[in-house]
Design a protein around this motif. Structure first.
Motif, mmCIF file in Angstrom:
data_model
loop_
_atom_site.group_PDB
_atom_site.id
_atom_site.type_symbol
_atom_site.label_atom_id
_atom_site.label_comp_id
_atom_site.label_asym_id
_atom_site.label_seq_id
_atom_site.Cartn_x
_atom_site.Cartn_y
_atom_site.Cartn_z
ATOM 1 N N ALA A 21 0.796 -1.118 -0.036
ATOM 2 C CA ALA A 21 0.003 0.089 0.007
ATOM 3 C C ALA A 21 0.855 1.314 -0.235
ATOM 4 O O ALA A 21 0.422 2.250 -0.687
ATOM 5 C CB ALA A 21 -0.954 -0.080 1.001
ATOM 6 N N ALA A 22 2.111 1.309 0.556
ATOM 7 C CA ALA A 22 2.793 2.349 0.675
ATOM 8 C C ALA A 22 3.535 2.561 -0.544
ATOM 9 O O ALA A 22 3.823 3.865 -1.098
ATOM 10 C CB ALA A 22 3.901 2.291 1.707
ATOM 11 N N VAL A 23 3.882 1.399 -1.155
ATOM 12 C CA VAL A 23 4.453 1.649 -2.546
ATOM 13 C C VAL A 23 3.518 2.270 -3.655
ATOM 14 O O VAL A 23 3.741 3.117 -4.508
ATOM 15 C CB VAL A 23 4.868 0.462 -3.255
ATOM 16 N N SER A 24 2.233 1.892 -3.463
ATOM 17 C CA SER A 24 0.943 2.506 -4.313
ATOM 18 C C SER A 24 0.909 3.781 -4.132
ATOM 19 O O SER A 24 0.692 4.650 -5.066
ATOM 20 C CB SER A 24 -0.259 1.407 -4.181
ATOM 21 N N LEU A 25 0.963 4.261 -2.790
ATOM 22 C CA LEU A 25 0.751 5.506 -2.573
ATOM 23 C C LEU A 25 1.846 6.431 -3.054
ATOM 24 O O LEU A 25 1.816 7.516 -3.466
ATOM 25 C CB LEU A 25 0.633 5.825 -0.893
ATOM 26 N N VAL B 154 0.637 -5.522 -16.736
ATOM 27 C CA VAL B 154 -0.516 -5.838 -15.744
ATOM 28 C C VAL B 154 -0.197 -5.606 -14.340
ATOM 29 O O VAL B 154 -1.007 -5.217 -13.515
ATOM 30 C CB VAL B 154 -1.071 -7.352 -16.165
ATOM 31 N N LEU B 155 1.088 -5.756 -13.723
ATOM 32 C CA LEU B 155 1.666 -5.841 -12.559
ATOM 33 C C LEU B 155 1.433 -4.198 -12.328
ATOM 34 O O LEU B 155 1.028 -3.850 -11.141
ATOM 35 C CB LEU B 155 2.996 -6.280 -12.448
ATOM 36 N N GLY B 156 1.716 -3.470 -13.235
ATOM 37 C CA GLY B 156 1.762 -2.020 -12.847
ATOM 38 C C GLY B 156 0.593 -1.360 -12.563
ATOM 39 O O GLY B 156 0.230 -0.488 -11.711
ATOM 40 N N LEU B 157 -0.388 -1.764 -13.606
ATOM 41 C CA LEU B 157 -1.972 -1.412 -13.309
ATOM 42 C C LEU B 157 -2.366 -2.052 -12.106
ATOM 43 O O LEU B 157 -3.139 -1.172 -11.542
ATOM 44 C CB LEU B 157 -2.730 -1.732 -14.504
ATOM 45 N N ALA B 158 -2.103 -2.973 -11.689
ATOM 46 C CA ALA B 158 -2.738 -3.728 -10.491
ATOM 47 C C ALA B 158 -1.941 -2.909 -9.337
ATOM 48 O O ALA B 158 -2.988 -2.660 -8.535
ATOM 49 C CB ALA B 158 -2.432 -5.165 -10.622
ATOM 50 N N LEU B 159 -0.964 -2.665 -9.225
ATOM 51 C CA LEU B 159 -0.321 -1.896 -8.208
ATOM 52 C C LEU B 159 -0.699 -0.536 -7.856
ATOM 53 O O LEU B 159 -1.185 -0.063 -6.838
ATOM 54 C CB LEU B 159 1.219 -1.716 -8.231
ATOM 55 N N ILE B 160 -0.920 0.134 -9.114
ATOM 56 C CA ILE B 160 -1.256 1.617 -9.068
ATOM 57 C C ILE B 160 -2.888 2.085 -8.755
ATOM 58 O O ILE B 160 -3.305 2.632 -8.163
ATOM 59 C CB ILE B 160 -0.752 2.398 -10.304
ATOM 60 N N TYR B 161 -3.764 1.116 -9.536
ATOM 61 C CA TYR B 161 -5.189 1.153 -9.679
ATOM 62 C C TYR B 161 -5.947 0.314 -8.665
ATOM 63 O O TYR B 161 -6.927 0.585 -8.215
ATOM 64 C CB TYR B 161 -5.667 1.086 -10.851
ATOM 65 N N LEU C 225 -3.182 4.215 4.293
ATOM 66 C CA LEU C 225 -2.558 4.308 2.880
ATOM 67 C C LEU C 225 -3.313 4.095 1.681
ATOM 68 O O LEU C 225 -3.003 4.889 0.932
ATOM 69 C CB LEU C 225 -1.279 3.183 3.200
ATOM 70 N N GLY C 226 -4.078 3.129 1.804
ATOM 71 C CA GLY C 226 -4.955 2.918 0.610
ATOM 72 C C GLY C 226 -5.841 3.925 0.381
ATOM 73 O O GLY C 226 -5.804 4.440 -0.873
ATOM 74 N N LEU C 227 -6.482 4.658 1.337
ATOM 75 C CA LEU C 227 -7.252 5.762 1.179
ATOM 76 C C LEU C 227 -6.550 6.585 0.521
ATOM 77 O O LEU C 227 -7.188 7.527 -0.037
ATOM 78 C CB LEU C 227 -7.877 5.938 2.430
ATOM 79 N N ALA C 228 -5.567 6.954 1.205
ATOM 80 C CA ALA C 228 -4.658 8.235 0.725
ATOM 81 C C ALA C 228 -4.303 8.026 -0.848
ATOM 82 O O ALA C 228 -4.547 9.038 -1.654
ATOM 83 C CB ALA C 228 -3.279 8.392 1.363
ATOM 84 N N ALA C 229 -3.987 6.852 -1.221
ATOM 85 C CA ALA C 229 -3.595 6.607 -2.782
ATOM 86 C C ALA C 229 -4.864 6.699 -3.622
ATOM 87 O O ALA C 229 -4.908 7.393 -4.545
ATOM 88 C CB ALA C 229 -3.001 5.146 -2.813
#
Length: 388
Positions: A5-9, A292-299, A320-324
């Motif tokens: 979640a931190a990486v996504s944010l 595919v991995l990038g879209l999953a991580l980001i979105y 963290l997820g809510l902030a992203a």
């Protein structure tokens, strides 16, 4: 999950400030205080294949251009079976306006896409007949406001640009169009930030094929369209060829150019995206996996972190997820406003992204089944396969 979640944010914070402000919608046609003293001649080239449904709206808008200089429309009937060429002649007889030439190049030879073969034929006919200083390459489903051509030429002169391209405002009427279309432009801008495209010396190059004003001399110097004759994503290939030849390019959102092609259901929108998605990834399985991995991580990670974290009582993960998710939705708001759509669609972007992920995978599957890059009865192999 906290780390993911931190990486996504972190990814979203970088996208917010480090990706050329791709989410802003203020990149519009450069304003000019003065118009050219002598208006250059322009040939409008319109490749058209089975476009009888949209031509009654789009073609009259081209014929009615209020352009002070010499302008001629060349509609290239690319093997239509619905009477596109005859309809174009009838529309010209009814509406009048700019001179119209309707021509047909026949079936494209091996190594050419149908659209680029039609464009080549149209440019050749224009040079033989008029020798224009500029070419306006526009699709058959694109309608132009009466002063569109005048504004394009003025912007080109004012900023000394070799190619000016506008992302036509796509039709957004049905529920599926509201869900998919603004996101399509948003994702395109994320992939090719307009400010990076327009920056002198930048390696980023892109264009929107529905509306491209190009200097005829620049097209010749870049060997267009011969140099890009196999390209399925021809607008991006065109921009790279022009930039590679030293030309200055500009890309932005349109105010006077609209697509009238309807995509009423998910099936039509799915085919529109999937037919070229894998070509965008250069038919590379590793790039597909990374995408595919990038879209999953980001979105997809942000809403999963919020829901899963809240359900498990893991509140740091949920936070963290809510902030992203909030940053993601915030960057989508300007595009929704540009399209006049309800702002509640912004937090739904992860669902839309999941559809695009599936469309991309489907594009790869269709490619390996031999049905990739299919458009109006034609299927194009990857360039290497054609050359072989």
């Amino acid at each position: 999950m906290i780390a993911v979640a931190a990486v996504s944010l972190a990814a979203w914070l970088w996208l917010l400030v480090g990706r050329g402000m791709f989410w802003r919608t203020d990149v519009r046609l450069p304003r000019a205080t003065a118009e050219p003293t002598a208006w250059p001649s322009v040939a409008v080239v319109v490749p058209a294949r089975d476009e009888a449904d949209v031509l009654p709206v789009s073609l009259p808008s081209l014929l009615a251009q209020e352009y002070p200089g010499e302008a001629t429309v060349f509609l290239v009937d690319d093997g239509s079976s619905d009477g596109t060429g005859d309809l174009a002649r009838t529309l010209h007889a009814t509406h009048g306006g700019l001179p119209l030439t309707v021509t047909s190049p026949g079936e494209p030879p091996a190594g050419w896409t149908g659209k680029l073969w039609a464009v080549r034929h149209g440019i050749a006919a224009a040079r033989e007949q008029a020798g224009p200083e500029f070419l306006l390459l526009t699709d058959a489903d694109i309608a132009h406001r009466p002063d569109s051509l005048r504004s394009l030429v003025t912007a080109s002169y004012a900023a000394d640009l070799d190619m000016v391209s506008q992302m036509a405002r796509l039709r957004v009427t049905t529920g599926w169009e509201r869900l998919i279309v603004p996101a399509f432009v948003y994702f395109f801008a994320q992939l090719y930030p307009f400010r990076w495209v327009n920056r002198a010396g930048s390696r980023t190059a892109a264009a929107a094929g529905g509306c491209v004003l190009l200097r005829s001399s620049t097209a010749a110097a870049a060997h267009v369209p011969e140099a890009i004759r196999q390209s399925v994503i021809d607008d991006v290939a065109l921009s790279r060829a022009v930039k590679g030849a030293g030309g200055r390019i500009w890309l932005g959102l349109a105010e006077k150019v609209d697509s009238v092609r309807p995509y009423p259901g998910l099936g039509e929108l799915w085919r529109m995206v999937s037919r070229s998605a894998y070509a965008q990834l250069r038919h590379n399985p590793l790039l597909l996996a990374g995408t595919v991995l990038g879209l999953a991580l980001i979105y997809l990670v942000p809403p999963v972190a919020v829901i899963g974290g809240a359900a498990a009582g893991a509140w740091p993960v949920a936070a963290l997820g809510l902030a992203a998710w909030a940053v993601m939705a915030g960057t989508y708001l300007p595009m929704l406003r540009y399209y006049g759509q309800p702002l509640w669609l912004a937090p739904v972007l992860p669902y839309t992204a999941s559809l695009y992920l599936l469309m991309t995978v489907d594009s790869a599957v269709e490619h390996y089944r031999g049905r990739g890059a299919a458009w109006k009865g034609r299927t194009y192999a990857r360039p290497d396969d054609t050359l072989a």
